[in-house]
Design a protein around this motif. Sequence first.
Motif, short mmCIF file in Angstrom:
data_model
loop_
_atom_site.label_atom_id
_atom_site.label_comp_id
_atom_site.label_asym_id
_atom_site.label_seq_id
_atom_site.Cartn_x
_atom_site.Cartn_y
_atom_site.Cartn_z
N ALA A 317 0.93 -1.33 0.05
CA ALA A 317 -0.18 -0.08 0.19
C ALA A 317 0.90 1.29 -0.11
CB ALA A 317 -0.96 -0.03 1.23
N HIS A 318 2.10 0.96 0.09
CA HIS A 318 2.95 2.29 0.38
C HIS A 318 4.30 2.33 -0.34
CE1 HIS A 318 0.82 1.76 4.02
NE2 HIS A 318 0.61 2.92 4.17
N GLN A 319 4.93 3.27 -0.85
CA GLN A 319 6.29 3.45 -1.44
C GLN A 319 7.20 3.54 -0.26
OE1 GLN A 319 7.42 3.02 -4.46
NE2 GLN A 319 9.40 3.34 -3.94
N ILE A 320 8.03 2.67 -0.12
CA ILE A 320 8.83 2.62 1.12
C ILE A 320 10.53 2.66 0.26
CG2 ILE A 320 10.01 1.35 2.98
CD1 ILE A 320 7.23 -0.07 3.15
N ASP A 321 11.09 3.73 0.77
CA ASP A 321 12.54 3.92 0.16
C ASP A 321 13.56 3.82 1.48
OD1 ASP A 321 11.54 4.44 -2.09
OD2 ASP A 321 11.23 6.78 -1.84
N CYS A 322 14.78 3.67 1.17
CA CYS A 322 15.74 3.50 2.08
C CYS A 322 17.11 3.93 1.62
CB CYS A 322 16.03 1.83 2.47
SG CYS A 322 17.06 1.57 3.74
N ILE A 323 17.52 4.78 2.60
CA ILE A 323 18.91 5.53 2.33
C ILE A 323 19.79 5.39 3.44
CG2 ILE A 323 19.91 7.91 2.03
CD1 ILE A 323 17.22 8.77 1.04
N ALA A 324 21.17 4.89 3.23
CA ALA A 324 21.94 4.61 4.31
C ALA A 324 23.41 5.13 3.69
CB ALA A 324 21.78 3.09 4.76
N SER A 325 24.15 5.51 4.99
CA SER A 325 25.70 5.55 4.77
C SER A 325 26.25 4.58 5.19
CB SER A 325 26.08 6.81 5.67
OG SER A 325 25.26 7.97 5.37
N ALA A 326 27.21 3.82 4.37
CA ALA A 326 27.66 2.46 4.54
C ALA A 326 29.13 2.43 4.19
CB ALA A 326 26.93 1.40 3.71
N PRO A 327 29.78 1.68 4.87
CA PRO A 327 29.56 0.87 5.97
C PRO A 327 29.51 1.65 7.01
CG PRO A 327 31.81 0.10 5.42
CD PRO A 327 31.39 1.34 4.32
N VAL A 328 28.60 1.34 7.95
CA VAL A 328 28.67 2.03 9.49
C VAL A 328 28.29 0.97 10.37
CG1 VAL A 328 27.71 3.78 10.99
CG2 VAL A 328 28.02 4.40 8.56
N TYR A 329 28.67 0.97 11.48
CA TYR A 329 28.47 0.05 12.68
C TYR A 329 27.93 0.84 13.90
CZ TYR A 329 30.73 -3.23 9.39
OH TYR A 329 31.17 -4.06 8.37
N LEU A 330 26.93 0.01 14.46
CA LEU A 330 26.58 0.93 15.77
C LEU A 330 26.53 -0.26 16.89
CD1 LEU A 330 24.91 3.15 16.88
CD2 LEU A 330 22.61 1.99 16.22
N GLU A 331 27.03 0.07 17.85
CA GLU A 331 27.45 -0.52 19.09
C GLU A 331 26.05 -0.49 19.87
OE1 GLU A 331 29.78 -0.79 22.91
OE2 GLU A 331 30.91 -0.06 21.21
N GLY A 332 25.60 -1.62 20.24
CA GLY A 332 24.11 -1.67 21.24
C GLY A 332 23.81 -3.09 21.20
N ASN A 333 22.65 -3.16 21.89
CA ASN A 333 21.82 -4.44 22.04
C ASN A 333 21.08 -4.54 20.71
OD1 ASN A 333 19.35 -5.95 22.69
ND2 ASN A 333 20.64 -6.30 24.42
N THR A 334 21.29 -5.47 19.88
CA THR A 334 20.77 -5.88 18.56
C THR A 334 19.27 -5.84 18.78
OG1 THR A 334 22.67 -6.93 18.01
CG2 THR A 334 20.60 -7.36 16.61
#
Length: 458
Positions: A317-334
């Motif tokens: 029902a929607h148009q979904i786009d994704c934008i990302a800076s890569a490669p980036v790693y984020l520390e935290g609880n998955t």
Amino acid sequence: MLARPLSLLALQMLGAFAGWWAGHWLGREHCAWWGGWFATMVWVVVDTVRARNVIDRLRAGRGLIHANPAQGSGPGGMWGDVLDRIVRCLRVQEQEIAECQSRLEHFLAAFQASPNGVVLLDVQQRIDWCNQRACVHFGLDAQRDIGQAISHLVRDPEFLTFLTDAHSGRELVMPARAQASQHPISLSVQAYPYAQGKWLLLSRDVTTDRRSQAMRREFLANVAHEIRTPLTVLSGFVETLQTLEPNKAERQRCLVWMEKQTLRMRHLVEDLLVLSSLEEQSVPTTRTRNDVRSLLDQVVADAHALSAGMGEEGKEAHQIDCIASAPVYLEGNTQELLSAMGNLVGNAVRYTPAGGSITVSAVLQDDGTLEFAVRDTGYGIAAEHIPRLTERFYRVDRGRSRSQGGTGLGLAIVAQIAHRHGATLGIDSTVGKGSTFKLVFPANLVYRGQDFHRSYNV
């Protein structure tokens, strides 16, 4: 004890002998008696001078106590011993006074450091002493108001009634003085008698406690309401199945609705358990370095599935786009990161009408922070609702939220996860145009690889 009379007797005998010897040479009688009398007068004069010296030294006060004995000779004799004993007693007394003063200052310093207000009242309920916290609570001045009747300074009617009935030992909850704070403060005030008619007045800021109690009551009421609604629906369908004889299609419809209400209660309980576990600890117990692209792939895949369920014939029902800076790693609880991101993306899908667009992005900022953002073209949120969106069970439109399957706990979970990871949650929305939800993670949790940018439709 015998030195003083013996010295007088020896001086009298010496004077009598000198008088007898002078009378013998001069040929006069009774000279021995006059010699003894003269010696006695000399002794009295010398003793008077010594006594006067002792009196003068005693009048010197503290100077006598702190004088160095080696700097001058004392009066000597019995009066010198008396003076030494008095000086020693005065020194002991002054040391005891200094120790008592030191203890008093320590007690007052402890009262001053107390988080509660402390006011000492005399038998006429006049202020003997108060700490700085009491000045804030009651609007007092620690210097100016000493000796003033507290009933003349705090004119709250309930407080005046409390003072007249202080022996009852009851607790008074009253507002703090207006000038004490820009925000309303509730005080708990108690009075305790001490030292034959005097009073110890204690005040405590209970604003947070009362707010917590109100939130607890509201939370329990909301939970009861959220559970009662699906239970009522389930009870109605059970009663329908028991009393009527629906055909197969009607029975199936009832079972579908019962399943929906069961899922709703299950989701509510699961969200409550998640929120409770998040609030138990301020930081995640386990942390790993997560590939941001992998996190985005998972939440966007769930968004596609949710959008497909809302469309016709399985179409999204929607148009979904994704934008990302890569490669980036984020520390935290998955799991927590996926939960926070998934809640934001899921809300965007639920509250964006069919045909709208949703953009999910994770972009590395110049200061090293990572900004995860979800932008939609949904209904939008009025400005007055935004500060309360992270409250548990708060809904802008209760009917729309329930129809979309929301529990009212999603943003509260997001806010808690953000706090545990040192991130900030930002919300920007315009009614009729859409909303943007951002999670900004601190630079110390972000690890970059080779910088490149990718933009794709999924």
